[in-house]
Structures are given as structure tokens and as C-alpha cells.
Design a protein around this motif. Sequence first.
Motif, PDB file in Angstrom:
ATOM      1  N   GLY A 165       7.490   6.635 -15.008  1.00  0.00           N
ATOM      2  CA  GLY A 165       7.035   5.454 -14.487  1.00  0.00           C
ATOM      3  C   GLY A 165       6.051   5.415 -12.913  1.00  0.00           C
ATOM      4  N   HIS A 166       6.935   6.341 -12.145  1.00  0.00           N
ATOM      5  CA  HIS A 166       6.367   6.816 -10.956  1.00  0.00           C
ATOM      6  C   HIS A 166       4.522   6.997 -10.800  1.00  0.00           C
ATOM      7  CE1 HIS A 166      10.119   7.928  -7.995  1.00  0.00           C
ATOM      8  NE2 HIS A 166       9.650   6.127  -8.793  1.00  0.00           N
ATOM      9  N   LEU A 167       4.616   7.932 -12.480  1.00  0.00           N
ATOM     10  CA  LEU A 167       2.937   8.409 -12.289  1.00  0.00           C
ATOM     11  C   LEU A 167       2.167   6.974 -12.982  1.00  0.00           C
ATOM     12  CD1 LEU A 167       3.427  11.292 -14.020  1.00  0.00           C
ATOM     13  CD2 LEU A 167       2.794  11.515 -11.860  1.00  0.00           C
ATOM     14  N   MET A 168       2.912   5.855 -13.423  1.00  0.00           N
ATOM     15  CA  MET A 168       1.453   5.424 -14.346  1.00  0.00           C
ATOM     16  C   MET A 168       1.845   3.663 -13.199  1.00  0.00           C
ATOM     17  SD  MET A 168       3.332   4.481 -18.727  1.00  0.00           S
ATOM     18  CE  MET A 168       1.979   3.647 -17.906  1.00  0.00           C
ATOM     19  N   TRP A 169       2.534   3.799 -11.807  1.00  0.00           N
ATOM     20  CA  TRP A 169       2.520   3.733 -10.717  1.00  0.00           C
ATOM     21  C   TRP A 169       1.662   3.490 -10.080  1.00  0.00           C
ATOM     22  CZ3 TRP A 169       7.768   1.684  -8.476  1.00  0.00           C
ATOM     23  CH2 TRP A 169       8.280   1.087  -7.726  1.00  0.00           C
ATOM     24  N   TYR A 170       1.554   5.001  -9.087  1.00  0.00           N
ATOM     25  CA  TYR A 170       1.361   5.264  -8.537  1.00  0.00           C
ATOM     26  C   TYR A 170      -0.447   5.960  -8.599  1.00  0.00           C
ATOM     27  CZ  TYR A 170       5.886   4.472  -6.058  1.00  0.00           C
ATOM     28  OH  TYR A 170       6.693   4.051  -5.510  1.00  0.00           O
ATOM     29  N   ILE A 171      -0.211   5.961  -9.445  1.00  0.00           N
ATOM     30  CA  ILE A 171      -2.232   6.329  -9.676  1.00  0.00           C
ATOM     31  C   ILE A 171      -3.115   5.839  -9.911  1.00  0.00           C
ATOM     32  CG2 ILE A 171      -2.994   7.716 -11.733  1.00  0.00           C
ATOM     33  CD1 ILE A 171      -1.286   9.366 -12.662  1.00  0.00           C
ATOM     34  N   PRO A 172      -2.438   4.630 -10.943  1.00  0.00           N
ATOM     35  CA  PRO A 172      -3.469   3.732 -10.693  1.00  0.00           C
ATOM     36  C   PRO A 172      -3.828   2.440  -9.598  1.00  0.00           C
ATOM     37  CG  PRO A 172      -1.749   2.847 -11.623  1.00  0.00           C
ATOM     38  CD  PRO A 172      -1.723   4.489 -11.841  1.00  0.00           C
ATOM     39  N   PHE A 173      -2.470   2.568  -8.454  1.00  0.00           N
ATOM     40  CA  PHE A 173      -2.491   2.271  -7.243  1.00  0.00           C
ATOM     41  C   PHE A 173      -3.037   2.552  -6.009  1.00  0.00           C
ATOM     42  CE2 PHE A 173      -0.557   2.262  -2.920  1.00  0.00           C
ATOM     43  CZ  PHE A 173      -1.198   1.155  -2.682  1.00  0.00           C
ATOM     44  N   PHE A 174      -3.693   4.441  -5.971  1.00  0.00           N
ATOM     45  CA  PHE A 174      -4.079   4.746  -6.028  1.00  0.00           C
ATOM     46  C   PHE A 174      -4.938   4.971  -5.857  1.00  0.00           C
ATOM     47  CE2 PHE A 174      -0.481   7.264  -4.446  1.00  0.00           C
ATOM     48  CZ  PHE A 174      -0.419   7.330  -3.026  1.00  0.00           C
ATOM     49  N   ILE A 175      -5.926   4.953  -7.751  1.00  0.00           N
ATOM     50  CA  ILE A 175      -7.334   4.734  -7.653  1.00  0.00           C
ATOM     51  C   ILE A 175      -7.795   3.178  -7.349  1.00  0.00           C
ATOM     52  CG2 ILE A 175      -9.114   3.844 -10.007  1.00  0.00           C
ATOM     53  CD1 ILE A 175      -7.142   5.969 -11.356  1.00  0.00           C
ATOM     54  N   ILE A 176      -6.918   2.105  -7.210  1.00  0.00           N
ATOM     55  CA  ILE A 176      -7.258   0.949  -6.783  1.00  0.00           C
ATOM     56  C   ILE A 176      -7.686   0.922  -5.633  1.00  0.00           C
ATOM     57  CG2 ILE A 176      -6.650  -0.599  -6.320  1.00  0.00           C
ATOM     58  CD1 ILE A 176      -5.164  -1.073  -9.091  1.00  0.00           C
ATOM     59  N   VAL A 177      -6.811   1.751  -3.770  1.00  0.00           N
ATOM     60  CA  VAL A 177      -7.140   1.365  -3.284  1.00  0.00           C
ATOM     61  C   VAL A 177      -8.258   2.675  -2.910  1.00  0.00           C
ATOM     62  CG1 VAL A 177      -6.593   3.096  -1.208  1.00  0.00           C
ATOM     63  CG2 VAL A 177      -4.702   1.615  -1.915  1.00  0.00           C
ATOM     64  N   LEU A 178      -8.971   3.443  -3.498  1.00  0.00           N
ATOM     65  CA  LEU A 178      -9.799   4.800  -3.414  1.00  0.00           C
ATOM     66  C   LEU A 178     -11.191   3.405  -3.271  1.00  0.00           C
ATOM     67  CD1 LEU A 178      -8.911   8.215  -4.923  1.00  0.00           C
ATOM     68  CD2 LEU A 178      -9.235   7.185  -2.280  1.00  0.00           C
ATOM     69  N   ILE A 179     -10.946   2.677  -4.445  1.00  0.00           N
ATOM     70  CA  ILE A 179     -12.423   1.690  -5.004  1.00  0.00           C
ATOM     71  C   ILE A 179     -12.331   1.734  -4.289  1.00  0.00           C
ATOM     72  CG2 ILE A 179     -12.954   0.129  -6.720  1.00  0.00           C
ATOM     73  CD1 ILE A 179     -11.418   1.512  -9.105  1.00  0.00           C
ATOM     74  N   TYR A 180     -11.991   0.037  -3.317  1.00  0.00           N
ATOM     75  CA  TYR A 180     -11.840  -0.698  -2.084  1.00  0.00           C
ATOM     76  C   TYR A 180     -12.016  -0.162  -1.274  1.00  0.00           C
ATOM     77  CZ  TYR A 180     -11.150  -3.542   1.512  1.00  0.00           C
ATOM     78  OH  TYR A 180     -10.878  -5.105   2.549  1.00  0.00           O
ATOM     79  N   PHE A 181     -12.274   1.293  -0.470  1.00  0.00           N
ATOM     80  CA  PHE A 181     -11.699   2.302  -0.430  1.00  0.00           C
ATOM     81  C   PHE A 181     -13.650   2.993  -0.227  1.00  0.00           C
ATOM     82  CE2 PHE A 181     -12.652   6.001   2.163  1.00  0.00           C
ATOM     83  CZ  PHE A 181     -11.862   5.924   3.911  1.00  0.00           C
ATOM     84  N   SER A 182     -13.970   2.794  -0.611  1.00  0.00           N
ATOM     85  CA  SER A 182     -15.230   3.407  -1.394  1.00  0.00           C
ATOM     86  C   SER A 182     -16.178   2.498  -1.080  1.00  0.00           C
ATOM     87  CB  SER A 182     -15.163   3.705  -3.366  1.00  0.00           C
ATOM     88  OG  SER A 182     -14.749   5.186  -2.869  1.00  0.00           O
TER      89      SER A 182
END
Length: 299
Positions: A165-182
Motif C-alpha cells: 500500500g505504501h509503495l503504490m501510494w508514495y512512489i507515484p506521489f514522488f514521481i508527480i512531485v519530480l515531474i512538477y519540480f523539473s
Amino acid sequence: MENVRKRRGSDPHSTAGVCKENAPKKERQPFHFDLWLCLTLQNWILDFGRPIAMIVLPLEWFPLNKPSVGDYFHMIYNVVTPFLLLKLMERAPRPVPRTAVHLCIITFVMGASIHLVGDSINHRLILSGYQLHLSVRENPIIKDLKPASLIDSFELLYFYDEHLGHLMWYIPFFIIVLIYFSACFSDSEDQEKMPLSGWLLLGPSSLYYWYLATEGQITGLFLLAFLAMFTVRIFQKCKGLAPDSNSSFLFYSFSVTLLLVSLWVAYLWDDPVLRNKYPGLFYVPEPWSYYTLHIRESH
């Protein structure tokens, strides 16, 4: 006609001047205070405040065979957070890969929903005497269950709750953050500095990410995300691009979070009970395990 030709020939920069005037000017990206404030508030209320609400509110209001107040908080979180992340992507100064964002949002909701079920049952186990600072098989209310195969079922529940649950929750969260950050870098020489409102939100935002990394047991994932942000920042600076105020807010938040996690680990470095529960590569105890071991037991 000759005079006209002379006048045209005598102003060689006229065409360039017109092009400069008609070219779209790069505007400074404003700090998205409304979105960052909403994200910070809902994180603190709906995520961090979820277990606290379950402790504070009378048990009679929410029978064990019905959803608890924390479950309702989690349901609202699963709707509000993806919406705010999508709104944040809409304001990205540069285009973002929408397919990747949508896939991440779908996976995020699925992972958070898996965690909702696992965490709901886990809360009911706590009310029955389950101790968070012990492993599943070492818990007094579980180790003597008959048949013994029931213990495997509870370990599967723990896996869905704390790992999948945590991996499927947080991996996409951090990917979204990185996409926006870039997407928050440009060659504008007049980038807006982070305003006072951003500095005021920095503390609550960083403290929440500390809770996210420690309670979610995703310190390794958080470190990878921070390393990726640091790499993107260096790479963009080498290209002559500067971060805007929103990019700086994210980077500073993660930097302070890293400091807080380091202080937390140093504080509990010699705790034998927590050391026994968290034997992996990253020794990062969960705050609620610390609560059940050192705070609740002392009252």
C-alpha cells in the motif's frame, strides 16, 4: 521610390525590433500559495490527524464493525489529494507528460485505497491490545491464535498495509512531485524569490514530510526522490536555467525533512526494542511505534 528604398535600407534593425516586440515575454511564475496551503492543511488534518481523531473521539460513536472517523478522513484524503496534485500540474510553467501523470494518479489512488483497508483493520487491532512496536508474530493477541495459519493472514494484512500500500501510494506521489519540480525551471533572469508566505509554510510542510518518511517507512524512497531533485537542480543550473519560487519551496522542504529524519534517528539510535523491530538497512522507527512503547505504556 529611391527615397523609400533608402529609408528601408537605413533601418536594418527595424524588423528585429518588431519581432522582439511581438515575441512572447516570459512571465515570472507566482508562488502557488493557495495550493501549497491546501496541500499542507489537508496533509496535517486528513493524514496526520487521522489516528489522533480515532483516539480522541469516543469509541461508542464508531462501532468496531463500522468505518471509524479515521476511515472517513482517509476517504476524503484519497479524493482531495489527487485533485490538488492535478491542479498543481495544471499550473506547471512548462508542459508535463500528461499520460505519465494520469497513470501516477491512478496508481496513487489504488495504493492509498489499499492502505485505507489495512490501516482500518490495524486500528481495530490496536484497540484490542495490538502493540505497534512488536512484530506481527510477537504480538500477545496474535501469537497464540489457532489455527496458526491465521497468523499468516495477519502478516499478509501487514504486508498490504505497510509495504504494498505504501509503495503504490508514495512512489507515484514522488514521481508527480519530480515531474512538477523539473517543469519549474526557466532561463528567465528575473525569477521570483520565495515569498514570506512560502517561508511560513516551510516548517509545517517539512514536518509533515518527516512524518511521511518515518511513519510510512519510505526513508529510502524519500532519499532517492531528494537525490533526484538535487540532480535535476544541478543539471538545470548547468544549462543556465533557474528554479522558480515553487521549485525552491519543494527543494527546501525536502532539505529540512532530511535534517529532521537524521535527528530522529540519532535520538532513537540506542533504543533496543525499536532496534529489534527495525533491523533493515535503514533504521528509522515509526512515530506511532515510539508512542505505544514510550508514551502510552507510561500512562
